[in-house]
Design a protein around this motif. Structure first.
Motif, PDB file in Angstrom:
ATOM      1  N   LEU A 124      11.681  -3.060   9.732  1.00 42.34           N
ATOM      2  CA  LEU A 124      10.831  -3.250   8.556  1.00 42.34           C
ATOM      3  C   LEU A 124      10.541  -1.927   7.865  1.00 42.34           C
ATOM      4  N   HIS A 125      10.282  -0.893   8.675  1.00 40.70           N
ATOM      5  CA  HIS A 125      10.015   0.423   8.096  1.00 40.70           C
ATOM      6  C   HIS A 125      11.219   0.932   7.302  1.00 40.70           C
ATOM      7  N   ARG A 126      12.424   0.739   7.853  1.00 41.10           N
ATOM      8  CA  ARG A 126      13.638   1.169   7.145  1.00 41.10           C
ATOM      9  C   ARG A 126      13.810   0.413   5.836  1.00 41.10           C
ATOM     10  N   GLU A 127      13.519  -0.891   5.855  1.00 40.25           N
ATOM     11  CA  GLU A 127      13.697  -1.712   4.652  1.00 40.25           C
ATOM     12  C   GLU A 127      12.681  -1.371   3.570  1.00 40.25           C
ATOM     13  N   LEU A 128      11.430  -1.139   3.982  1.00 39.70           N
ATOM     14  CA  LEU A 128      10.366  -0.877   3.011  1.00 39.70           C
ATOM     15  C   LEU A 128      10.319   0.582   2.577  1.00 39.70           C
ATOM     16  N   GLY A 129      10.767   1.484   3.459  1.00 36.28           N
ATOM     17  CA  GLY A 129      10.702   2.912   3.157  1.00 36.28           C
ATOM     18  C   GLY A 129       9.275   3.399   3.012  1.00 36.28           C
ATOM     19  N   ALA A 130       8.337   2.716   3.674  1.00 36.28           N
ATOM     20  CA  ALA A 130       6.922   3.027   3.505  1.00 36.28           C
ATOM     21  C   ALA A 130       6.474   4.150   4.427  1.00 36.28           C
ATOM     22  N   THR A 131       5.436   4.860   4.011  1.00 34.70           N
ATOM     23  CA  THR A 131       4.810   5.860   4.868  1.00 34.70           C
ATOM     24  C   THR A 131       3.981   5.120   5.912  1.00 34.70           C
TER      25      THR A 131
ATOM     26  N   PRO B 292       0.819  -1.211   0.000  1.00 34.04           N
ATOM     27  CA  PRO B 292       0.000   0.000   0.000  1.00 34.04           C
ATOM     28  C   PRO B 292       0.855   1.264   0.000  1.00 34.04           C
ATOM     29  N   LYS B 293       0.188   2.385  -0.215  1.00 33.02           N
ATOM     30  CA  LYS B 293       0.895   3.663  -0.147  1.00 33.02           C
ATOM     31  C   LYS B 293       1.164   4.071   1.299  1.00 33.02           C
ATOM     32  N   VAL B 294       0.271   3.645   2.212  1.00 35.92           N
ATOM     33  CA  VAL B 294       0.421   4.005   3.622  1.00 35.92           C
ATOM     34  C   VAL B 294       0.065   2.799   4.492  1.00 35.92           C
ATOM     35  N   PHE B 295       0.903   2.527   5.496  1.00 38.32           N
ATOM     36  CA  PHE B 295       0.608   1.516   6.496  1.00 38.32           C
ATOM     37  C   PHE B 295      -0.005   2.202   7.711  1.00 38.32           C
ATOM     38  N   LEU B 296      -1.074   1.616   8.245  1.00 39.27           N
ATOM     39  CA  LEU B 296      -1.745   2.140   9.429  1.00 39.27           C
ATOM     40  C   LEU B 296      -1.695   1.080  10.535  1.00 39.27           C
ATOM     41  N   PHE B 297      -1.151   1.450  11.698  1.00 39.15           N
ATOM     42  CA  PHE B 297      -1.041   0.531  12.827  1.00 39.15           C
ATOM     43  C   PHE B 297      -1.866   1.074  13.997  1.00 39.15           C
ATOM     44  N   ASP B 298      -2.834   0.291  14.464  1.00 33.99           N
ATOM     45  CA  ASP B 298      -3.662   0.718  15.594  1.00 33.99           C
ATOM     46  C   ASP B 298      -3.277  -0.065  16.843  1.00 33.99           C
ATOM     47  N   GLU B 299      -2.388   0.501  17.660  1.00 31.69           N
ATOM     48  CA  GLU B 299      -1.890  -0.118  18.894  1.00 31.69           C
ATOM     49  C   GLU B 299      -1.573  -1.610  18.688  1.00 31.69           C
ATOM     50  N   PRO B 300      -0.685  -1.927  17.739  1.00 39.45           N
ATOM     51  CA  PRO B 300      -0.463  -3.330  17.368  1.00 39.45           C
ATOM     52  C   PRO B 300       0.233  -4.174  18.421  1.00 39.45           C
ATOM     53  N   LEU B 301       0.868  -3.554  19.416  1.00 39.12           N
ATOM     54  CA  LEU B 301       1.654  -4.323  20.376  1.00 39.12           C
ATOM     55  C   LEU B 301       1.006  -4.415  21.754  1.00 39.12           C
ATOM     56  N   SER B 302      -0.161  -3.828  21.924  1.00 41.35           N
ATOM     57  CA  SER B 302      -0.742  -3.725  23.262  1.00 41.35           C
ATOM     58  C   SER B 302      -1.173  -5.077  23.839  1.00 41.35           C
ATOM     59  N   ASN B 303      -1.368  -6.088  22.988  1.00 38.02           N
ATOM     60  CA  ASN B 303      -1.759  -7.405  23.487  1.00 38.02           C
ATOM     61  C   ASN B 303      -0.566  -8.290  23.828  1.00 38.02           C
ATOM     62  N   LEU B 304       0.650  -7.791  23.619  1.00 33.84           N
ATOM     63  CA  LEU B 304       1.853  -8.592  23.849  1.00 33.84           C
ATOM     64  C   LEU B 304       2.447  -8.282  25.217  1.00 33.84           C
ATOM     65  N   ASP B 305       3.206  -9.240  25.759  1.00 31.02           N
ATOM     66  CA  ASP B 305       3.873  -8.976  27.033  1.00 31.02           C
ATOM     67  C   ASP B 305       5.055  -8.035  26.809  1.00 31.02           C
ATOM     68  N   ALA B 306       5.629  -7.532  27.901  1.00 34.71           N
ATOM     69  CA  ALA B 306       6.632  -6.462  27.818  1.00 34.71           C
ATOM     70  C   ALA B 306       7.838  -6.859  26.970  1.00 34.71           C
ATOM     71  N   ALA B 307       8.365  -8.069  27.181  1.00 36.59           N
ATOM     72  CA  ALA B 307       9.549  -8.502  26.437  1.00 36.59           C
ATOM     73  C   ALA B 307       9.251  -8.614  24.953  1.00 36.59           C
ATOM     74  N   LEU B 308       8.078  -9.172  24.620  1.00 30.72           N
ATOM     75  CA  LEU B 308       7.709  -9.345  23.217  1.00 30.72           C
ATOM     76  C   LEU B 308       7.405  -8.009  22.557  1.00 30.72           C
ATOM     77  N   ARG B 309       6.859  -7.067  23.326  1.00 28.45           N
ATOM     78  CA  ARG B 309       6.623  -5.724  22.775  1.00 28.45           C
ATOM     79  C   ARG B 309       7.936  -5.105  22.331  1.00 28.45           C
ATOM     80  N   GLY B 310       8.962  -5.223  23.183  1.00 25.73           N
ATOM     81  CA  GLY B 310      10.262  -4.653  22.837  1.00 25.73           C
ATOM     82  C   GLY B 310      10.837  -5.287  21.597  1.00 25.73           C
TER      83      GLY B 310
END
Length: 344
Positions: free
Chosen positions: A179-186, A152-170
């Motif tokens: 991934l953002h650096r590799e894709l260069g996506a907005t 897509p032209k734009v990726f939208l993330f709505d609190e994607p990590l809130s269901n994960l535990d602290a270590a997995l969030r990090g």
């Protein structure tokens, strides 16, 4: 004009004006993070961009095209939800390719896109599993992969990590940044987590009550907050804010703010402030010392172990260059070079 432009965007729920004339320009390839307290409108604004909520006023422009009234399927955006939203009866491969199969993309093209996305997300060995056989972090990566294959032209993330535990969030936060650096996506990312905002964003958008309070790089917001709300929302623990009456040369300020790391514990007969140690939080890499000044509580952060004891009388010292001034409306005002001390 930017790559994605919000021009006076508004949202009403009956008589409630939930989003109040938001103006924002996002450049191509930027990673933008929306932050704010619960109910501030950050997820609503994201859903308006995605086409999942009707825009009741203003305009939404994407790459020079007005998409204000366009259905979500025609906006060339991909959204990753907090709840993953995977089909439980489908394999990882089928979940990731679902949108492409609906669009009747050639099977060989689908196979190539899914393979590449799975490789980027370390999901290759899980392609034939169903979601119930995956961990929370793996399910979130599948949801991200489903968005990636659409290109897509734009990726939208709505609190994607809130269901994960602290270590997995990090861990997943690091993967999203890579991934953002590799894709260069907005990318537009909604979170209530300051660490995510400060570490992921090119620019942070701070929202309150359906309005933008400030937009800037993470360090711009941290070092030069536009008002008391931003000053105390960005930073953990939050900025100490004291009445200006404690300062003999407040320069017309109503309140004075200073961050915990810009305060130092000294002997009781030294420093500009006097107080009693009420709580010590020894966190290993840092120590947070809560000091009762009598009329206010402050937190002092130090990066070494403390010798202070509960109930001990201490002095607190600061450098006036690190102080922030706020007027009676909470807006930041001029620099503090004229400060010379605090009333005992």
């Amino acid at each position: 004009m930017g790559f994605l432009d919000l021009k006076g965007v508004e949202k009403f729920y009956g008589k409630l004006r939930a989003i109040k004339g938001v103006d924002l320009t996002i450049e191509k390839g930027e990673f933008i993070v929306f932050v704010g307290p619960s109910g501030c409108g950050k997820s609503t604004l994201l859903r308006m961009i995605a086409g999942l909520e009707t825009i009741n006023g203003g305009k939404l422009m994407l790459d020079g095209k007005d998409i204000t009234d366009a259905p979500s399927s025609q906006r060339d955006l991909a959204m990753v939800f907090q709840s993953y939203a995977l089909y439980p009866h489908m394999t990882v491969e089928e979940n990731m390719s679902f949108a492409l199969r609906l669009a009747k993309v050639a099977p060989d093209v689908i196979k190539d896109k899914v393979t590449k996305a799975a490789d980027k997300l370390n999901l290759t060995s899980y392609l034939q599993r169903t979601p119930k056989a995956l961990s929370g972090g793996q399910r979130q990566r599948v949801a991200i992969g489903r968005a990636i294959v659409r290109q897509p032209k734009v990726f939208l993330f709505d609190e994607p990590l809130s269901n994960l535990d602290a270590a997995l969030r990090g861990q997943t936060r690091v993967e999203i940044a890579k991934l953002h650096r590799e894709l260069g996506a907005t990318t537009i990312y909604v979170t209530h987590d300051q660490v995510e905002a400060m570490t992921l964003a090119d620019r942070v958008v701070v929202l309150r009550d359906g309005m933008i309070e400030q937009v800037g790089t993470p360090l711009e917001l941290y070092d030069s907050p536009a008002n008391r709300f931003v000053a105390q929302f960005i930073g953990m623990p939050q900025m100490n804010v004291l009445p200006a009456s404690m300062f003999p040369k407040a320069g017309g300020a109503h309140e004075i703010g200073v961050r915990p790391e810009h305060l130092t514990i000294v002997a009781a007969n030294e420093g500009q402030l006097r107080g009693t140690v009420e709580l010590i939080e020894a966190l290993g890499n840092e120590t947070l010392i809560h000091v009762n000044l009598g009329s206010a509580m402050i937190i002092v952060r130090q990066y070494e172990r403390t010798r202070s004891q509960l109930g001990e009388q201490v002095g607190v010292q600061f450098d006036s260059v690190h102080l922030h001034r706020f007027d009676k409306d909470g807006k930041a005002i001029a620099s503090l070079n004229q400060f010379s001390g605090v009333a005992a």
